[in-house]
Design a protein around this motif. Structure first.
Motif, PDB file in Angstrom:
ATOM      1  N   ARG A 168       0.883  -1.119  -0.161  1.00 11.21           N
ATOM      2  CA  ARG A 168       0.057  -0.031  -0.111  1.00 11.21           C
ATOM      3  C   ARG A 168       0.770   1.228   0.103  1.00 11.21           C
ATOM      4  O   ARG A 168       1.630   1.452   0.979  1.00 11.21           O
ATOM      5  N   ASN A 169       0.805   2.187  -0.947  1.00  7.46           N
ATOM      6  CA  ASN A 169       1.382   3.420  -1.019  1.00  7.46           C
ATOM      7  C   ASN A 169       0.274   4.566  -1.215  1.00  7.46           C
ATOM      8  O   ASN A 169      -0.134   4.620  -2.372  1.00  7.46           O
ATOM      9  N   GLY A 170      -0.078   4.858  -0.126  1.00  6.12           N
ATOM     10  CA  GLY A 170      -1.201   6.005  -0.162  1.00  6.12           C
ATOM     11  C   GLY A 170      -2.340   5.264  -0.384  1.00  6.12           C
ATOM     12  O   GLY A 170      -2.774   4.381   0.160  1.00  6.12           O
ATOM     13  N   SER A 171      -3.142   5.825  -1.519  1.00  4.32           N
ATOM     14  CA  SER A 171      -4.349   5.085  -1.753  1.00  4.32           C
ATOM     15  C   SER A 171      -4.352   4.062  -2.897  1.00  4.32           C
ATOM     16  O   SER A 171      -5.111   3.584  -3.232  1.00  4.32           O
ATOM     17  N   THR A 172      -3.018   3.726  -3.241  1.00  4.33           N
ATOM     18  CA  THR A 172      -2.695   2.602  -4.171  1.00  4.33           C
ATOM     19  C   THR A 172      -2.385   1.287  -3.676  1.00  4.33           C
ATOM     20  O   THR A 172      -1.373   1.586  -2.700  1.00  4.33           O
ATOM     21  N   GLU A 173      -3.066   0.281  -4.015  1.00  2.00           N
ATOM     22  CA  GLU A 173      -2.680  -0.794  -3.398  1.00  2.00           C
ATOM     23  C   GLU A 173      -2.423  -2.065  -4.461  1.00  2.00           C
ATOM     24  O   GLU A 173      -3.040  -1.710  -5.788  1.00  2.00           O
ATOM     25  N   GLN A 174      -1.505  -2.701  -4.220  1.00  2.00           N
ATOM     26  CA  GLN A 174      -0.900  -3.672  -5.359  1.00  2.00           C
ATOM     27  C   GLN A 174      -0.793  -5.016  -4.353  1.00  2.00           C
ATOM     28  O   GLN A 174      -0.240  -5.028  -3.435  1.00  2.00           O
ATOM     29  N   LEU A 191       9.503  -3.522  -6.305  1.00  2.00           N
ATOM     30  CA  LEU A 191       8.272  -4.031  -7.000  1.00  2.00           C
ATOM     31  C   LEU A 191       7.122  -2.873  -7.261  1.00  2.00           C
ATOM     32  O   LEU A 191       6.737  -2.545  -8.249  1.00  2.00           O
ATOM     33  N   SER A 192       6.970  -2.087  -6.204  1.00  2.00           N
ATOM     34  CA  SER A 192       5.884  -0.978  -6.326  1.00  2.00           C
ATOM     35  C   SER A 192       6.204   0.251  -6.866  1.00  2.00           C
ATOM     36  O   SER A 192       5.509   0.901  -7.569  1.00  2.00           O
ATOM     37  N   LEU A 193       7.656   0.708  -6.374  1.00  2.00           N
ATOM     38  CA  LEU A 193       7.945   2.038  -7.063  1.00  2.00           C
ATOM     39  C   LEU A 193       9.001   2.015  -8.003  1.00  2.00           C
ATOM     40  O   LEU A 193       9.712   3.222  -8.287  1.00  2.00           O
ATOM     41  N   GLY A 194       9.865   0.848  -8.321  1.00  2.00           N
ATOM     42  CA  GLY A 194      10.666   0.976  -9.162  1.00  2.00           C
ATOM     43  C   GLY A 194      11.966   1.498  -8.561  1.00  2.00           C
ATOM     44  O   GLY A 194      12.811   2.190  -9.326  1.00  2.00           O
ATOM     45  N   LEU A 195      12.316   1.177  -7.443  1.00  5.17           N
ATOM     46  CA  LEU A 195      13.560   1.927  -6.716  1.00  5.17           C
ATOM     47  C   LEU A 195      14.397   0.526  -6.354  1.00  5.17           C
ATOM     48  O   LEU A 195      14.041  -0.409  -5.924  1.00  5.17           O
ATOM     49  N   VAL A 207       2.214  -4.266   3.612  1.00  2.00           N
ATOM     50  CA  VAL A 207       3.584  -3.503   3.539  1.00  2.00           C
ATOM     51  C   VAL A 207       2.903  -2.043   3.152  1.00  2.00           C
ATOM     52  O   VAL A 207       2.503  -1.727   2.178  1.00  2.00           O
ATOM     53  N   ALA A 208       3.157  -1.091   4.167  1.00  2.00           N
ATOM     54  CA  ALA A 208       2.564   0.368   3.977  1.00  2.00           C
ATOM     55  C   ALA A 208       3.617   1.108   3.751  1.00  2.00           C
ATOM     56  O   ALA A 208       4.692   1.053   4.321  1.00  2.00           O
TER      57      ALA A 208
END
Lengths: 180, 375
Positions: free
Chosen positions: A47-53, A91-95, A171-172
């Motif tokens: 979870r990244n803010g309101s985005t979930e994967q 995975l989520s942010l490409g970092l 994972v937030a």
């Protein structure tokens, strides 16, 4: 749709800020912390803010020797959280983790977009990681506290706060920048 | 060579040092940390001062590496050199000051031959009558005693001793685990506490690894007791008697809002750890938990419940009573059935203001339920 795999394995190949020994050590801690609550495989929410994967977490169950080596629950939770947080931001942010710098009691990791190796730390995000075996409320509470503290105190920003909830499979994460 | 080349080498050595520590090879770890520190110092000198964030992170990193290598003179040198410039960001100034203070303390202890267990607890009080760097002596004295009491209880729990209701800790705990008060960096008003490592570790063969973790355990217990819900406390302190005891002692740490209105406890060595904060609401939360627990275990809930506020004038726990002189009365009230009172909680309250929960029997006798200091 296939759920992507949380990239916990071979992290040293993709994260130049991690040595092979350290990446393996974090992975072991993650296996112990995950096995404390679940059987593999498990679906986690990133979870990244309101985005979930959703991400599929697959791990080799730890043997008794591995469990014994990580008998200290706090150490296993802390280091296991590093493995999961680094994999989740990849995975989520490409970092990817590009640098490490020491602090009095440990080390901070710095992340940057994958395939970019910055020449310094000026624009890198400092990774601020926490792990918990408690409920979702605790995951969110820790994230809120980290963000609040970063804004109140003399913090090294920009940073990316990541809280790993092993029991609740969450994972937030949240970016913390000066301008916020 | 550039910053990035030196810093990369430093990272590599530091990672190897961490791995050596995990494998128990302390000597090799110290050597690797020294090599990492040398590279980091070179990285620092190769850096463009305009890159303030990189400079700040690298200065903290170099000082931390010298500290981990046990080279306190080098910590002093590098920290003072960079603190004297205007080039660092605020976070780095604060972190370098902490590293420097910690190095000075370590240096003094090393010279005196005193060894401590890992970690240091920083306690600060603020608000109300507290001013920067100064606080009423009686308040500070009380807080120091309460913190020491929690440390002793933590050690007794780790030693699997039965929960102690009467008297002081056994001599072995008092003598072998001495608590020390340390000077802390200036703040609202703060002091630091550490636990000395037992001189005779062989006396405690069953808990040798846990001894190093006493401070961490202390922070876990106090942190869990400060939460609104006590699910975490049940995990950290599985024994119900110890759990109730810890809740009562930590409740007294919390302010009522009269003399001060905030107490913070945090690790002095883990800069990233969040502080444990006690506000007047924290005391109410703990009171609620204790009250609910009491109601669940007591049969006499049909008796009228009252609260007496006043000065604790006398106590005789072996004979099961305490006496309180209430604010609104001329005579002291004797309160009976104090079986649940714990010596080291109530002892420091004599001649202090207290709040006592009582149940009143039809014949007018007051039966003890709970006691807390008013501030």
């Amino acid at each position: 749709m296939t759920i992507p795999l949380l990239p916990l394995n071979d992290m040293a190949n993709r994260h130049v800020g991690l040595t092979r020994a350290l990446a393996e050590s974090y992975l072991e801690a993650a296996r112990v912390s995950l096995a404390r609550h679940h059987e593999p495989p498990q679906e986690f929410i990133l979870r990244n803010g309101s985005t979930e994967q959703a991400a599929l977490v697959v791990w080799e169950p730890p043997d008794n020797r591995c469990r014994g080596a990580w008998a200290n629950k706090d150490d296993a939770t802390r280091d296991g959280a590093y493995a999961c947080a680094i994999a989740a931001t990849e995975l989520s942010l490409g970092l990817s983790t590009v640098r490490r710098a020491e602090t009095l009691t440990g080390a901070d990791y710095y992340v940057a977009p994958i395939n970019q190796i910055p020449e310094d730390l000026e624009d890198c995000f400092r990774l601020e990681v926490s792990g918990t075996n408690l409920n979702e409320y605790e995951v969110q509470r820790r994230l809120r506290i980290k963000v609040k503290q970063a804004h109140e105190g003399k913090s090294n920003l920009p940073a990316l706060a990541v809280v790993v909830g092993f029991r609740v499979k969450l994972v937030a994460m949240q970016a913390i920048e000066e301008s916020l | 060579m550039s910053w990035i080349m030196h810093h990369s080498r430093s990272e590599e050595y530091a990672s190897q040092a961490e791995a050596a520590l995990r494998n128990g090879d302390r000597e090799r770890a110290v050597e690797l940390y020294r090599m990492a520190a040398e590279e980091e110092a070179l990285a620092l000198s190769a850096l463009d001062p305009k890159k303030t964030r990189t400079l700040s992170v690298t200065a903290v990193s170099a000082a931390s590496l010298w500290f981990k290598a046990g080279e306190f003179r080098q910590v002093e040198r590098i920290a003072c050199q960079w603190l004297a410039t205007d080039d660092l960001l605020d976070f780095a100034i604060s972190q370098l000051q902490t590293i420097l203070q910690t190095a000075w303390n370590e240096q003094l202890f090393r010279q005196s031959g005193i060894e401590f267990v890992k970690g240091e607890v920083l306690v600060s009080v603020g608000g109300g009558e507290i001013v920067t760097g100064a606080a009423p002596l009686e308040l500070v004295h009380r807080k120091i005693n309460e913190v020491r009491s929690i440390f002793h209880r933590t050690i007794e729990m780790l030693l699997n001793r039965p929960f102690r209701k009467r008297g002081l800790p056994n001599a072995d705990v008092q003598e072998q685990f001495r608590t020390w008060l340390l000077q802390a960096a200036p703040g609202s008003y703060q002091f630091a506490v550490r636990v000395q490592k037992p001189a005779q570790m062989s006396l405690f063969p069953d808990i040798t690894p846990e001894i190093e973790e006493v401070t961490q355990k202390f922070l876990e217990i106090v942190g869990a007791a400060s939460r609104e819900t006590h699910e975490e406390l049940e995990n950290v302190v599985p024994d119900p008697e110890y759990r109730r005891g810890f809740l009562r002692i930590t409740r007294n740490l919390a302010p009522t809002g009269k003399t001060f209105n905030r107490l913070e406890i945090r690790s002095a060595t883990d800069l990233e750890a969040r502080p444990i904060v006690f506000l007047p609401e924290s005391r109410q939360d703990i009171n609620k938990t204790l009250r609910e627990e009491r109601k669940a275990t007591e049969e006499s809930t049909r008796l009228k419940e009252e609260q007496i506020t006043g000065i604790l004038r006398a106590l005789h726990l072996d004979k099961d009573w305490i006496e309180v002189h209430p604010d609104d009365g001329e005579k002291s009230i004797r309160i009976l059935q104090t079986g649940d009172v714990i010596d080291d909680i109530v002892g420091p309250m004599v001649n202090q203001r207290v709040i006592v929960d009582v149940a009143v029997r039809p014949d007018g006798a007051h039966l003890y339920r709970d006691i807390q200091s008013e501030e």
